[in-house]
Design an enzyme around this catalytic site. Structure first.
Site, PDB file in Angstrom:
ATOM      1  N   CYS A 129       0.823  -1.211   0.000  1.00 53.23           N
ATOM      2  CA  CYS A 129       0.000   0.000   0.000  1.00 53.23           C
ATOM      3  C   CYS A 129       0.860   1.266   0.000  1.00 53.23           C
ATOM      4  O   CYS A 129       2.046   1.241   0.328  1.00 53.23           O
ATOM      5  CB  CYS A 129      -0.943  -0.006   1.196  1.00 53.23           C
ATOM      6  SG  CYS A 129      -0.134   0.288   2.760  1.00 53.23           S
ATOM      7  N   CYS A 153       0.777   3.856   2.001  1.00 58.87           N
ATOM      8  CA  CYS A 153       1.296   4.342   3.286  1.00 58.87           C
ATOM      9  C   CYS A 153       2.517   3.538   3.734  1.00 58.87           C
ATOM     10  O   CYS A 153       3.352   4.052   4.466  1.00 58.87           O
ATOM     11  CB  CYS A 153       0.217   4.401   4.359  1.00 58.87           C
ATOM     12  SG  CYS A 153      -0.582   2.869   4.779  1.00 58.87           S
TER      13      CYS A 153
END
Length: 136
Positions: free
Chosen positions: A46, A48
């Site tokens: 992902c 993040c």
């Protein structure tokens, strides 16, 4: 499962910073029960993870005190090792990315995805450095 050619650079970012990739449940058990402190980074594909979790974990290693052992599992790729690592992180729910600090086999600090998402790499590094100061 994600293809190896996709995750390799993400895994290597941590390995090149000194983290040891854990691929089996036994690898995880052996790492976490070691005397001293062990950081476990639950890696992820992902944004993040890429933008703040991995850079923050790596930047945290510039602190005066750091964990004795640096390890990583990859959610969505290394199912067995990730599952075992998450068992050690109970009562926290499964989260990726996530960063956990263990001392003598006991969980002493946890950053879940909601602590990472929307935070800067510097904030994550500072949070981890404070945990190192207390526990390492």
């Amino acid at each position: 499962m994600y293809p190896e050619e996709l995750v390799k650079p993400m895994r290597d970012e941590l390995i090149n910073a000194g983290f040891k990739a854990l691929y089996s449940a036994t690898d995880v058990e052996n790492a976490i029960v070691k005397k001293g402190t062990t950081l476990v980074m639950v890696n992820s594909v992902c944004g993040c993870a890429a933008g703040t979790a991995r850079p923050g974990a790596i930047a945290s290693l510039r602190a005066d005190k750091t964990p004795d052992n640096l390890t990583t599992v990859f959610a969505g790729v290394e199912k067995e090792s990730t599952q075992k690592a998450r068992e050690f992180m109970i009562p926290f729910p499964a989260s990726s990315p996530a960063i956990a600090l263990f001392k003598d086999g006991n969980l002493v600090h946890m950053l879940e995805r909601h602590h990472i998402e929307g935070r800067s790499a510097q904030m994550i590094a500072q949070n981890l450095a404070a945990a190192y100061e207390e526990h390492c």
